[in-house]
Scaffold this motif. Structure first.
Motif, PDB file in Angstrom:
ATOM      1  N   PHE B  34       0.550  -9.664   3.796  1.00 41.87           N
ATOM      2  CA  PHE B  34       0.282  -8.243   3.670  1.00 41.87           C
ATOM      3  C   PHE B  34      -0.466  -7.971   2.361  1.00 41.87           C
ATOM      4  CE2 PHE B  34       3.440  -7.041   6.902  1.00 41.87           C
ATOM      5  CZ  PHE B  34       4.262  -8.151   6.898  1.00 41.87           C
ATOM      6  N   TYR B  36      -0.891  -4.481  -0.036  1.00 38.04           N
ATOM      7  CA  TYR B  36      -0.527  -3.092  -0.269  1.00 38.04           C
ATOM      8  C   TYR B  36      -1.280  -2.578  -1.490  1.00 38.04           C
ATOM      9  CZ  TYR B  36       3.463  -3.210   2.927  1.00 38.04           C
ATOM     10  OH  TYR B  36       4.270  -3.287   4.044  1.00 38.04           O
ATOM     11  N   GLN B  38      -1.061   0.524  -4.506  1.00 36.60           N
ATOM     12  CA  GLN B  38      -0.205   1.518  -5.151  1.00 36.60           C
ATOM     13  C   GLN B  38      -1.038   2.293  -6.162  1.00 36.60           C
ATOM     14  OE1 GLN B  38       3.024   0.052  -7.680  1.00 36.60           O
ATOM     15  NE2 GLN B  38       4.369   1.654  -6.891  1.00 36.60           N
ATOM     16  N   GLY B  41       1.712   6.622  -9.815  1.00 42.24           N
ATOM     17  CA  GLY B  41       2.733   7.587  -9.438  1.00 42.24           C
ATOM     18  C   GLY B  41       2.987   7.694  -7.950  1.00 42.24           C
ATOM     19  N   GLN B  42       2.416   6.791  -7.181  1.00 40.86           N
ATOM     20  CA  GLN B  42       2.570   6.837  -5.725  1.00 40.86           C
ATOM     21  C   GLN B  42       3.375   5.657  -5.211  1.00 40.86           C
ATOM     22  OE1 GLN B  42       1.190   9.497  -3.900  1.00 40.86           O
ATOM     23  NE2 GLN B  42       0.787  10.264  -5.963  1.00 40.86           N
ATOM     24  N   GLY B  43       3.796   5.764  -3.956  1.00 43.22           N
ATOM     25  CA  GLY B  43       4.439   4.632  -3.306  1.00 43.22           C
ATOM     26  C   GLY B  43       3.415   3.622  -2.842  1.00 43.22           C
ATOM     27  N   LEU B  44       3.834   2.691  -2.030  1.00 42.23           N
ATOM     28  CA  LEU B  44       2.940   1.641  -1.543  1.00 42.23           C
ATOM     29  C   LEU B  44       2.355   2.018  -0.197  1.00 42.23           C
ATOM     30  CD1 LEU B  44       4.811   0.063  -3.601  1.00 42.23           C
ATOM     31  CD2 LEU B  44       4.144  -1.960  -2.326  1.00 42.23           C
ATOM     32  N   LEU B  46       0.149   0.400   3.023  1.00 44.27           N
ATOM     33  CA  LEU B  46      -0.291  -0.839   3.643  1.00 44.27           C
ATOM     34  C   LEU B  46      -1.790  -0.785   3.902  1.00 44.27           C
ATOM     35  CD1 LEU B  46       0.459  -3.553   5.020  1.00 44.27           C
ATOM     36  CD2 LEU B  46       0.751  -2.258   7.138  1.00 44.27           C
ATOM     37  N   GLU B  88      -3.334  -0.348  -8.207  1.00 44.88           N
ATOM     38  CA  GLU B  88      -2.765  -1.693  -8.288  1.00 44.88           C
ATOM     39  C   GLU B  88      -2.599  -2.225  -6.871  1.00 44.88           C
ATOM     40  OE1 GLU B  88       0.481  -2.169 -11.001  1.00 44.88           O
ATOM     41  OE2 GLU B  88      -0.029  -4.304 -11.118  1.00 44.88           O
ATOM     42  N   PHE B  90      -1.073  -5.240  -4.363  1.00 47.88           N
ATOM     43  CA  PHE B  90      -0.028  -6.239  -4.232  1.00 47.88           C
ATOM     44  C   PHE B  90      -0.203  -7.033  -2.941  1.00 47.88           C
ATOM     45  CE2 PHE B  90       2.721  -5.139  -7.711  1.00 47.88           C
ATOM     46  CZ  PHE B  90       2.528  -3.781  -7.916  1.00 47.88           C
ATOM     47  N   PHE B 106       6.799 -10.232  -3.043  1.00 43.47           N
ATOM     48  CA  PHE B 106       5.568  -9.678  -3.593  1.00 43.47           C
ATOM     49  C   PHE B 106       5.005 -10.546  -4.701  1.00 43.47           C
ATOM     50  CE2 PHE B 106       4.941  -5.469  -1.766  1.00 43.47           C
ATOM     51  CZ  PHE B 106       6.144  -5.260  -1.128  1.00 43.47           C
ATOM     52  N   GLY B 109       0.867  -8.497  -8.659  1.00 47.35           N
ATOM     53  CA  GLY B 109      -0.063  -7.378  -8.615  1.00 47.35           C
ATOM     54  C   GLY B 109      -1.335  -7.624  -9.405  1.00 47.35           C
TER      55      GLY B 109
END
Lengths: 113, 116
Positions: B34, B36, B38, B41-44, B46, B88, B90, B106, B109
């Motif tokens: 995978f 991802y 980011q 200040g945000q989530g991940l 896909l 960033e 990952f 993970f 990054g």
């Protein structure tokens, strides 16, 4: 894919206290995952939460410090207990969706002072 | 033990230039892989995933990745970077149990900066 609502989005807490983070999913899921992202670092899995059974913790994480509840197929909580500044991190919940894709919540940014 | 290595901690590219982010994994069987992203200040989110089939995978936002088993790599590419790609990134490998994967490991990054 599933939509995850995680709250609080951020908090500042006093050392020695506890914080409970909630994760609500808009569909039923078997497994929910809790991750920690320490400042400037990658994500580390804390535990896997299955509905109706005890959570499975990864090496280095214990139930007394990070108790997890999973009362139904759409909800879970993670508590960070007896906090210290070292617990300052982003905590994220995640679920596995269709075709092995994983969805993450927007995270809880915790600062312990 | 399974592991993911992202050799580049920080990369800076000019807007419009091509991008390649490296990812190497260590895994005993066929991995589920995978990428991802980011944002601050945000989530991940896909970008793309691979678990079987065509080794060149297309994702969202114009990204693609190629699975190379012989090199244990899953590098992420984009032909022309936009300023909004600064974030960033990952790489992650899924640990499989009984035909499904139920947790992710993970990499550390890669922080992408985009110069105007």
């Amino acid at each position: 894919s599933a939509v995850i609502s995680q709250k609080p989005s951020r908090d500042i807490c006093q050392r020695g206290t506890s914080l409970t983070i909630q994760c609500q999913v808009d569909s039923q899921v078997t497994m929910m995952f809790w991750y920690r992202q320490q400042p400037g670092q990658s994500l580390t899995l804390i535990a896997t939460a299955n509905q109706g059974s005890e959570a499975t913790y990864e090496s280095g994480f214990v139930i007394d410090k990070f108790p997890i509840s999973r009362p139904n197929l759409t909800f879970s909580t993670l508590t960070v207990s007896n906090m210290s500044p070292e617990d300052s991190s982003i905590y994220l919940c995640s679920v596995q969706g269709l075709n092995y894709g994983y969805t993450f919540g927007s995270g809880t940014r915790l600062t312990v002072v | 033990a399974q592991s993911v290595t992202q050799p580049d901690i920080h990369i800076t590219v000019s807007e419009g230039a091509s991008l390649e982010l490296r990812c190497n994994y260590s895994y005993g069987a066929t991995p589920y892989l995978f990428w991802y992203v980011q944002s601050p200040g945000q989530g991940l989110q896909l970008l793309l995933k691979y678990f079987s089939g065509d080794t060149l995978v297309q994702g969202i936002k114009g990204f693609e990745a190629e699975f190379k088993r012989s090199q244990s790599s899953f590098n992420l590419r984009k032909p022309s970077v936009h300023w909004s790609d600064a974030a960033e990134y990952f790489c992650a490998v899924g640990q499989a149990y009984g035909g499904a994967t139920n947790k992710l490991i993970f990499g550390t990054g890669t922080l992408l900066a985009v110069q105007p």
